[in-house]
Write an enzyme that holds these catalytic residues in place. Structure first.
Site, PDB file in Angstrom:
ATOM      1  N   GLU A  75       0.833  -1.209   0.000  1.00 47.34           N
ATOM      2  CA  GLU A  75       0.000   0.000   0.000  1.00 47.34           C
ATOM      3  C   GLU A  75       0.867   1.257   0.000  1.00 47.34           C
ATOM      4  OE1 GLU A  75      -1.849  -2.705   3.260  1.00 47.34           O
ATOM      5  OE2 GLU A  75       0.073  -2.502   2.228  1.00 47.34           O
ATOM      6  N   CYS A 101      -2.255  -2.555   7.523  1.00 45.52           N
ATOM      7  CA  CYS A 101      -1.799  -2.385   8.909  1.00 45.52           C
ATOM      8  C   CYS A 101      -2.121  -0.952   9.341  1.00 45.52           C
ATOM      9  CB  CYS A 101      -0.299  -2.658   9.000  1.00 45.52           C
ATOM     10  SG  CYS A 101       0.731  -1.384   8.225  1.00 45.52           S
TER      11      CYS A 101
END
Length: 143
Positions: A75, A101
């Site tokens: 990401e 996360c």
């Protein structure tokens, strides 16, 4: 949204997630390979996979098979890549093979990404909880 539109969106979500899974294969990480695609207006505007920063050796794990602390998540790679382009991630959808996360979720919020679609849950749920708190749409798709 009508049932037909929901069905069409699910098909698109599945396709982009499968593409993110293929993109994950570019990762040199042994323990886990993660891929991400940023999509806006049905166009892929960025992509990423987990790995070391540009110019570093392509080795993600240390001698004890622990992930090196400077390895970037998929990401983060997709978001920083779009930041170097002429595209904007404002209002985009992030397709990622694993749920984000906490650190990546902060980047997602700040990048203006409004929707996150994933297929596999990360071992911690705090990132998803933060995204929900920020009213980012979260979609888990079983492939």
């Amino acid at each position: 949204m009508s049932n037909l539109n929901i069905e069409k969106q699910l098909k698109l979500d599945e396709r982009y997630l499968r593409m993110a899974m293929v993109w994950a294969e570019n990762s040199y990480c042994i323990r886990r390979q993660v891929g991400a695609l940023l999509v806006k207006d049905k166009m892929i505007i960025s992509d990423g996979y987990n790995g070391t920063p540009s110019g570093f050796e392509n080795v993600c794990e240390d001698d004890n098979n622990k992930t090196k602390p400077y390895v970037l998540h998929a990401e983060a790679n997709a978001i920083t890549k779009v930041a170097k382009s002429n595209n904007s991630s404002e209002g985009a959808t992030l397709y990622v093979t694993s749920s984000p996360c906490l650190e990546c979720s902060k980047l997602i919020i700040q990048a203006g990404i409004k929707r996150v679609v994933f297929s596999e849950a990360y071992h911690m749920n705090d990132g998803v909880e933060l995204l929900e708190r920020a009213h980012v749409e979260i979609v888990k798709v079983e492939l």
